[in-house]
Design a protein around this motif. Sequence first.
Motif, short mmCIF file in Angstrom:
data_model
loop_
_atom_site.label_atom_id
_atom_site.label_comp_id
_atom_site.label_asym_id
_atom_site.label_seq_id
_atom_site.Cartn_x
_atom_site.Cartn_y
_atom_site.Cartn_z
N GLY A 196 -41.78 -9.06 28.11
CA GLY A 196 -40.41 -9.50 28.02
C GLY A 196 -39.55 -8.90 29.11
O GLY A 196 -40.02 -8.12 29.95
N LYS A 197 -38.29 -9.24 29.10
CA LYS A 197 -37.34 -8.76 30.10
C LYS A 197 -37.25 -7.24 30.13
O LYS A 197 -37.06 -6.64 31.18
N ALA A 198 -37.40 -6.60 28.99
CA ALA A 198 -37.31 -5.14 28.91
C ALA A 198 -38.65 -4.46 29.19
O ALA A 198 -38.74 -3.24 29.17
N GLY A 199 -39.70 -5.24 29.42
CA GLY A 199 -41.00 -4.67 29.76
C GLY A 199 -41.98 -4.59 28.61
O GLY A 199 -43.16 -4.36 28.82
N GLY A 200 -41.51 -4.77 27.38
CA GLY A 200 -42.39 -4.71 26.22
C GLY A 200 -43.23 -5.96 26.08
O GLY A 200 -42.89 -7.03 26.59
N TYR A 201 -44.35 -5.84 25.40
CA TYR A 201 -45.24 -6.98 25.19
C TYR A 201 -44.77 -7.88 24.05
O TYR A 201 -44.12 -7.43 23.12
N GLY A 202 -45.14 -9.15 24.15
CA GLY A 202 -44.83 -10.11 23.11
C GLY A 202 -45.34 -11.49 23.50
O GLY A 202 -46.05 -11.66 24.50
N ARG A 212 -41.76 -10.00 19.76
CA ARG A 212 -42.29 -8.72 20.22
C ARG A 212 -43.54 -8.30 19.45
O ARG A 212 -43.68 -8.63 18.27
N VAL A 213 -44.42 -7.59 20.13
CA VAL A 213 -45.60 -7.02 19.48
C VAL A 213 -45.13 -5.94 18.50
O VAL A 213 -44.30 -5.10 18.83
N ASP A 214 -45.67 -5.98 17.29
CA ASP A 214 -45.35 -4.96 16.30
C ASP A 214 -46.55 -4.04 16.08
O ASP A 214 -46.41 -2.97 15.52
N ALA A 215 -47.72 -4.48 16.55
CA ALA A 215 -48.91 -3.65 16.43
C ALA A 215 -48.78 -2.46 17.38
O ALA A 215 -48.30 -2.59 18.50
N SER A 216 -49.19 -1.30 16.93
CA SER A 216 -49.12 -0.12 17.79
C SER A 216 -50.48 0.27 18.32
O SER A 216 -50.58 1.07 19.24
N SER A 261 -42.29 0.41 25.30
CA SER A 261 -41.88 0.26 26.70
C SER A 261 -42.80 -0.67 27.46
O SER A 261 -42.50 -1.08 28.58
N GLY A 262 -43.95 -1.01 26.86
CA GLY A 262 -44.93 -1.86 27.53
C GLY A 262 -46.08 -1.07 28.13
O GLY A 262 -47.00 -1.64 28.70
N ARG A 263 -46.05 0.21 27.97
CA ARG A 263 -47.13 1.05 28.48
C ARG A 263 -48.29 1.01 27.50
O ARG A 263 -48.10 1.04 26.28
N LEU A 264 -49.52 0.98 28.04
CA LEU A 264 -50.73 1.03 27.24
C LEU A 264 -51.41 2.37 27.48
O LEU A 264 -51.61 2.77 28.62
N VAL A 265 -51.76 3.05 26.40
CA VAL A 265 -52.43 4.34 26.49
C VAL A 265 -53.84 4.17 25.94
O VAL A 265 -54.00 3.77 24.78
N LYS A 266 -54.85 4.44 26.78
CA LYS A 266 -56.24 4.31 26.35
C LYS A 266 -56.60 5.44 25.39
O LYS A 266 -56.22 6.59 25.59
#
Length: 127
Positions: free
Chosen positions: A44-50, A63-67, A82-87
């Motif tokens: 999205g515009k704010a960088g989050g996934y959806g 927006r994605v609600d899954a964490s 924020s849209g960051r993915l942490v492995k």
Amino acid sequence: MPISFTRSLATLIIGLSTVPGVAQAESFSKLAQQNYAVGKLTRGKAGGYGWVVSNGSKQFFCRVDASLAYVSRKEMVSILSSGRLVKLDRAAFEASIGGPDPSIPQWSDLQAGRVKPADVGSCTPTR
């Protein structure tokens, strides 16, 4: 807080919530029941996934609600707002919770738009 300030604030909130023409959020479940199509995972515009959910004339960004999501037998990701993915190490995670969690979605399903209502957050109009 002074009573007059509290009343003024309450009046403002009520007034803004009843203004006609202001775009209202929808629930993903309601949109799915109305046969809205779900697109692929995007940002999205704010960088989050959806996902963009549309019926041809109306579009919503949900927006994605899954964490968390499973990526493979060895890996999973934590999805930050924020849209960051942490492995994450899947074996270590599952050992800490006592085994696999069937409520955690597959990353490939999220990417393809094969989502369950539990994985989807708020949906806001895009146009």
